[in-house]
Write an enzyme that holds these catalytic residues in place. Sequence first.
Site, PDB file in Angstrom:
ATOM      1  N   SER A  98      28.916  11.497 -31.867  1.00  0.00           N
ATOM      2  CA  SER A  98      27.632  12.186 -31.729  1.00  0.00           C
ATOM      3  C   SER A  98      26.917  11.620 -30.508  1.00  0.00           C
ATOM      4  O   SER A  98      27.559  11.054 -29.635  1.00  0.00           O
ATOM      5  CB  SER A  98      26.813  12.067 -33.003  1.00  0.00           C
ATOM      6  N   LEU A  99      25.628  11.775 -30.428  1.00  0.00           N
ATOM      7  CA  LEU A  99      24.908  11.369 -29.220  1.00  0.00           C
ATOM      8  C   LEU A  99      23.667  10.574 -29.589  1.00  0.00           C
ATOM      9  O   LEU A  99      22.964  10.931 -30.525  1.00  0.00           O
ATOM     10  CB  LEU A  99      24.432  12.606 -28.447  1.00  0.00           C
ATOM     11  N   GLU A 130      23.764  19.217 -19.199  1.00  0.00           N
ATOM     12  CA  GLU A 130      24.112  20.451 -19.903  1.00  0.00           C
ATOM     13  C   GLU A 130      23.080  20.743 -20.969  1.00  0.00           C
ATOM     14  O   GLU A 130      22.504  19.823 -21.531  1.00  0.00           O
ATOM     15  CB  GLU A 130      25.458  20.276 -20.653  1.00  0.00           C
ATOM     16  N   LYS A 132      21.852  21.250 -24.600  1.00  0.00           N
ATOM     17  CA  LYS A 132      22.372  20.807 -25.893  1.00  0.00           C
ATOM     18  C   LYS A 132      22.187  21.970 -26.859  1.00  0.00           C
ATOM     19  O   LYS A 132      21.079  22.225 -27.342  1.00  0.00           O
ATOM     20  CB  LYS A 132      21.615  19.570 -26.371  1.00  0.00           C
ATOM     21  N   ASP A 134      22.132  24.298 -30.033  1.00  0.00           N
ATOM     22  CA  ASP A 134      21.823  24.008 -31.425  1.00  0.00           C
ATOM     23  C   ASP A 134      22.560  25.002 -32.312  1.00  0.00           C
ATOM     24  O   ASP A 134      22.065  26.082 -32.601  1.00  0.00           O
ATOM     25  CB  ASP A 134      20.306  24.123 -31.625  1.00  0.00           C
ATOM     26  N   GLU A 195      30.264  24.516 -29.223  1.00  0.00           N
ATOM     27  CA  GLU A 195      29.252  24.891 -30.206  1.00  0.00           C
ATOM     28  C   GLU A 195      29.297  26.391 -30.456  1.00  0.00           C
ATOM     29  O   GLU A 195      29.381  27.176 -29.508  1.00  0.00           O
ATOM     30  CB  GLU A 195      27.884  24.488 -29.633  1.00  0.00           C
ATOM     31  N   TYR A 247      32.401  22.499 -24.403  1.00  0.00           N
ATOM     32  CA  TYR A 247      31.844  21.427 -23.578  1.00  0.00           C
ATOM     33  C   TYR A 247      32.670  20.161 -23.451  1.00  0.00           C
ATOM     34  O   TYR A 247      32.329  19.310 -22.642  1.00  0.00           O
ATOM     35  CB  TYR A 247      30.397  21.091 -23.944  1.00  0.00           C
ATOM     36  N   LYS A 381      15.774  14.490 -25.317  1.00  0.00           N
ATOM     37  CA  LYS A 381      15.052  15.354 -26.261  1.00  0.00           C
ATOM     38  C   LYS A 381      13.566  15.303 -26.022  1.00  0.00           C
ATOM     39  O   LYS A 381      12.864  14.474 -26.583  1.00  0.00           O
ATOM     40  CB  LYS A 381      15.341  14.908 -27.693  1.00  0.00           C
ATOM     41  N   CYS A 478     -12.928  39.585 -50.535  1.00  0.00           N
ATOM     42  CA  CYS A 478     -11.513  39.231 -50.432  1.00  0.00           C
ATOM     43  C   CYS A 478     -10.672  40.498 -50.262  1.00  0.00           C
ATOM     44  O   CYS A 478     -10.792  41.423 -51.070  1.00  0.00           O
ATOM     45  CB  CYS A 478     -11.081  38.468 -51.682  1.00  0.00           C
ATOM     46  N   CYS A 481      -8.573  41.099 -53.654  1.00  0.00           N
ATOM     47  CA  CYS A 481      -9.138  41.415 -54.974  1.00  0.00           C
ATOM     48  C   CYS A 481     -10.548  41.962 -54.879  1.00  0.00           C
ATOM     49  O   CYS A 481     -11.165  42.279 -55.891  1.00  0.00           O
ATOM     50  CB  CYS A 481      -9.128  40.170 -55.854  1.00  0.00           C
ATOM     51  N   CYS A 496     -12.261  32.539 -51.686  1.00  0.00           N
ATOM     52  CA  CYS A 496     -12.344  33.635 -52.645  1.00  0.00           C
ATOM     53  C   CYS A 496     -12.475  32.960 -53.999  1.00  0.00           C
ATOM     54  O   CYS A 496     -11.644  32.133 -54.362  1.00  0.00           O
ATOM     55  CB  CYS A 496     -11.076  34.485 -52.587  1.00  0.00           C
ATOM     56  N   CYS A 501      -7.486  36.321 -58.650  1.00  0.00           N
ATOM     57  CA  CYS A 501      -7.139  37.075 -57.436  1.00  0.00           C
ATOM     58  C   CYS A 501      -5.613  37.054 -57.237  1.00  0.00           C
ATOM     59  O   CYS A 501      -4.991  35.994 -57.259  1.00  0.00           O
ATOM     60  CB  CYS A 501      -7.828  36.432 -56.232  1.00  0.00           C
TER      61      CYS A 501
HETATM   62  S1  IVH Z   1      28.752  16.202 -26.029  1.00  0.00           S
HETATM   63  C1  IVH Z   1      30.856  12.538 -27.179  1.00  0.00           C
HETATM   64  N1  IVH Z   1      27.552  18.368 -25.145  1.00  0.00           N
HETATM   65  O1  IVH Z   1      25.064  17.889 -30.218  1.00  0.00           O
HETATM   66  C2  IVH Z   1      30.058  13.684 -26.714  1.00  0.00           C
HETATM   67  N2  IVH Z   1      27.328  17.808 -27.426  1.00  0.00           N
HETATM   68  O2  IVH Z   1      24.714  14.731 -31.588  1.00  0.00           O
HETATM   69  C3  IVH Z   1      29.359  14.345 -27.820  1.00  0.00           C
HETATM   70  N3  IVH Z   1      26.024  19.425 -28.732  1.00  0.00           N
HETATM   71  O3  IVH Z   1      26.836  17.929 -32.841  1.00  0.00           O
HETATM   72  C4  IVH Z   1      29.120  15.736 -27.662  1.00  0.00           C
HETATM   73  N4  IVH Z   1      25.581  20.793 -27.053  1.00  0.00           N
HETATM   74  O4  IVH Z   1      28.261  18.950 -30.944  1.00  0.00           O
HETATM   75  C5  IVH Z   1      27.789  17.584 -26.196  1.00  0.00           C
HETATM   76  N5  IVH Z   1      26.599  20.260 -24.219  1.00  0.00           N
HETATM   77  C6  IVH Z   1      26.831  19.477 -25.277  1.00  0.00           C
HETATM   78  C7  IVH Z   1      26.318  19.773 -26.561  1.00  0.00           C
HETATM   79  C8  IVH Z   1      26.599  18.906 -27.622  1.00  0.00           C
HETATM   80  C9  IVH Z   1      25.419  20.554 -28.360  1.00  0.00           C
HETATM   81  C10 IVH Z   1      26.032  18.872 -30.106  1.00  0.00           C
HETATM   82  C11 IVH Z   1      27.255  18.133 -30.517  1.00  0.00           C
HETATM   83  C12 IVH Z   1      26.782  17.247 -31.643  1.00  0.00           C
HETATM   84  C13 IVH Z   1      25.380  16.991 -31.239  1.00  0.00           C
HETATM   85  C14 IVH Z   1      25.272  15.582 -30.707  1.00  0.00           C
END
Ligand code: IVH
Length: 752
Positions: A98-99, A130, A132, A134, A195, A247, A381, A478, A481, A496, A501
């Site tokens: 994850s990140l 890039e 991110k 959702d 994604e 990605y 973020k 209201c 009512c 009210c 009501c």
């Molecule tokens: S890179 C090791 N790139 O965000 C690199 N993640 O917590 C990890 N996500 O669920 C992923 N857009 O799937 C990367 N352009 C992007 C992304 C991306 C969305 C998601 C990823 C993960 C969450 C990261």
Amino acid sequence: MNETHDQSLLHGDATAGGTITAAGYRELVARLSNLAHAYYVLDAPLVSDEAYDRLYRTVEAVETLNPRWVLPDSPTRRIGGPPLAGFRKARHPAPLLSLANVFDNDGLVAFDRRIGVAGPSPDMTRYTVEPKLDGLTLALLYAEGRLVRATTRGDGEIGEEVTAQATTIRTIPLVLSMGATGGAGVPRFLMIRGEVTLPLDAFARLNEAREAAGEANYQNPRNAAAGSVRQLNPRITAGRALRFTAYTATVLALDEPVSALPLERLAFEADVAELVASDPIDQDAVTRVFDRLRPSGVASGPFATHWEALLAMRAWGFRTNPHNRQCVDLEETVAVLAELQDLRAGWDEETDGLVVKVNDLATQERLGRVAKDPRWAVAYKVAVSEVVVTRLLDISVQIGRTGAVTPLAVLEPVRLGGVTVSSATLHNDDQVRALDLRIGDWVRVQRAGGVIPAILGVDGEGSRRDGRETEWTFPTACPACDGPIVRDGDEAVARCTNASCPAQRSARVRHFAGRSAVDIAGLGGNWIDRLISSALIANAADLYHVTLPDLLAIDGHGMGEVLAQKLCDAVDRTRRQTSLARFLFGLGIRHVGSETAELLAPLVGSLDGFCHRLRTDRDEFLGELGAQMLETKGVGPVVAQSVNDALSNPSMLELLERFTTGGMSPVPAAQSPKPPGQGPLAGKTLVLTGTMSESRDAIAALVGASGGKVTDAVSGATSFVVAGEKPGGSKIKGAAKHSVPVIDEVTLRSML
Ligand code: IVH
């Protein structure tokens, strides 16, 4: 029907004299795939929709006549197969990391400094940026260019296999393009990560259709995308306009020691041959093959930078994000982040930040990871807090459960922060006057983070008015009512005062059925209104007396059988599965939030005992309860008085008894479902910061119900900091200082 089977439809050089050959069929499929790629992946159609449909039907007709020719990557194969019995689990060939998050440029500078000298040489492009996305993360496995498995992220090690669903998504290539540019052919074994999203317009259309069918709305595009893939009927997935954006590309290869053993090697090749020839794909063969593969390492891979990998994926047929950027150094990265941050709100799919990645893959490899986060990437973020101008069409009023009357601005729908907004709250009459709002005005609207949009003021200080704007006056009766609306002395809120009501009743039932109270799945506001207007219910307790035939016979057109059964089941589940604390919170007693309700529940004991005492020796009981409340840390005199007032009212006993006769039997506090020391967050200490989708108290109550606790300051004893929109700088710094992981609300909820 017959017409599509008529071979004279087949024209062009793929056919000879009206009879098609296998080679001709392949050529038609290639042409159709090409058109589909231009349309779905490149977003640049080459022909009209009609021309595409005609060719599609032709291919379909040929396949019906010659089933043995059908190619695995024919666009006609994307309609989805029969429903599956269940999801299979599958292990990823390499963990899906994850990140870590950063919340401002300081965080980014710190990230850059951590990479420091371990980074690539200064003459190389340092980062990529890039969006991110959702949505729902998928890992796709390709063997010899063919898609053989799609798996959801799961816990990063093991996910759910959703190949049948994934093949219906047009932006997921079934077979990779071999003639890739840049000299990078297609590696024999690959994992592509990306994604799945549902673009905003498709999301809006889906919810409209669901509403029309009486189905519950999806809360947001991410839930809709996840729900569309993680369900067992691939034909449903096929019907949703989902999009896959790739990605990362990980090249996989045999472990050296294994590949050195000739017999092992032969067995492996036999498995690969069997896998590639299987139709439908043999998932056991996929497991046998991919279990023996590992990431090949950058040195032997086909690309040296992440940017090259993105280009290669594009050449193989994937959609990559058109907003991806390369940045030579930190300075350019900061500028590009600011630029994309401004554009984000206008994109056609939801993002929850931007991702900064080290471009050089050898450097990525060297940096490695800490726990589940790579050291070479961060999620940036920063909440989008964009301001837009739109028309104030009207001001309506909302009636709350205590009768509070709040004005609501009705806006001309406008895109804001990635979603369409059509209303904004106005706190009270004073605010309407202070802003000097008139119906027809152009107003400036802001959405700071996830909260409901607010009106900042009239655009251009009223210089855009043309005289047709009209003043608005606060109603004296209201709208629900017709009862009088009263504003007491210097209280800012108007109310009210009619306790029966229907709008107040509805708001009370909504509160009771809501997610942080008793949580009756699928009971939305519209149905509550209809149940009230058809006199089936007047309060939440009545829900426990409604029968299936009642629902089927609601005035106008009744509830459909499936929906009615679902609602009955949902109500029934709450009879025995609701904690007393949630039940008490659901009663909507003033000043009793979910946290206070947790404190009161042990004092109350059980609903039955409680009713009994109210019936037999009310005054003595209330006296005892009052004393106990005042002894309880966290319960003050205001709460005690309010609880006392509510319980002294005879109609409260009536209501509680109506609950018990309906079979409502909340789980007493002493035997709560998750006593402290148990539950997923047992022993964990959390610190909350920033704005979240619910109040702090509500989130803290959820954490408490899962065995964790919430404190105010970050220390070495803190397990996590949960950051909402606009988190406090000191808490985030504290987290960095004590190496406490920072997670977002979504992650927290997934832990609960
Ligand atoms: S890179 C090791 N790139 O965000 C690199 N993640 O917590 C990890 N996500 O669920 C992923 N857009 O799937 C990367 N352009 C992007 C992304 C991306 C969305 C998601 C990823 C993960 C969450 C990261």
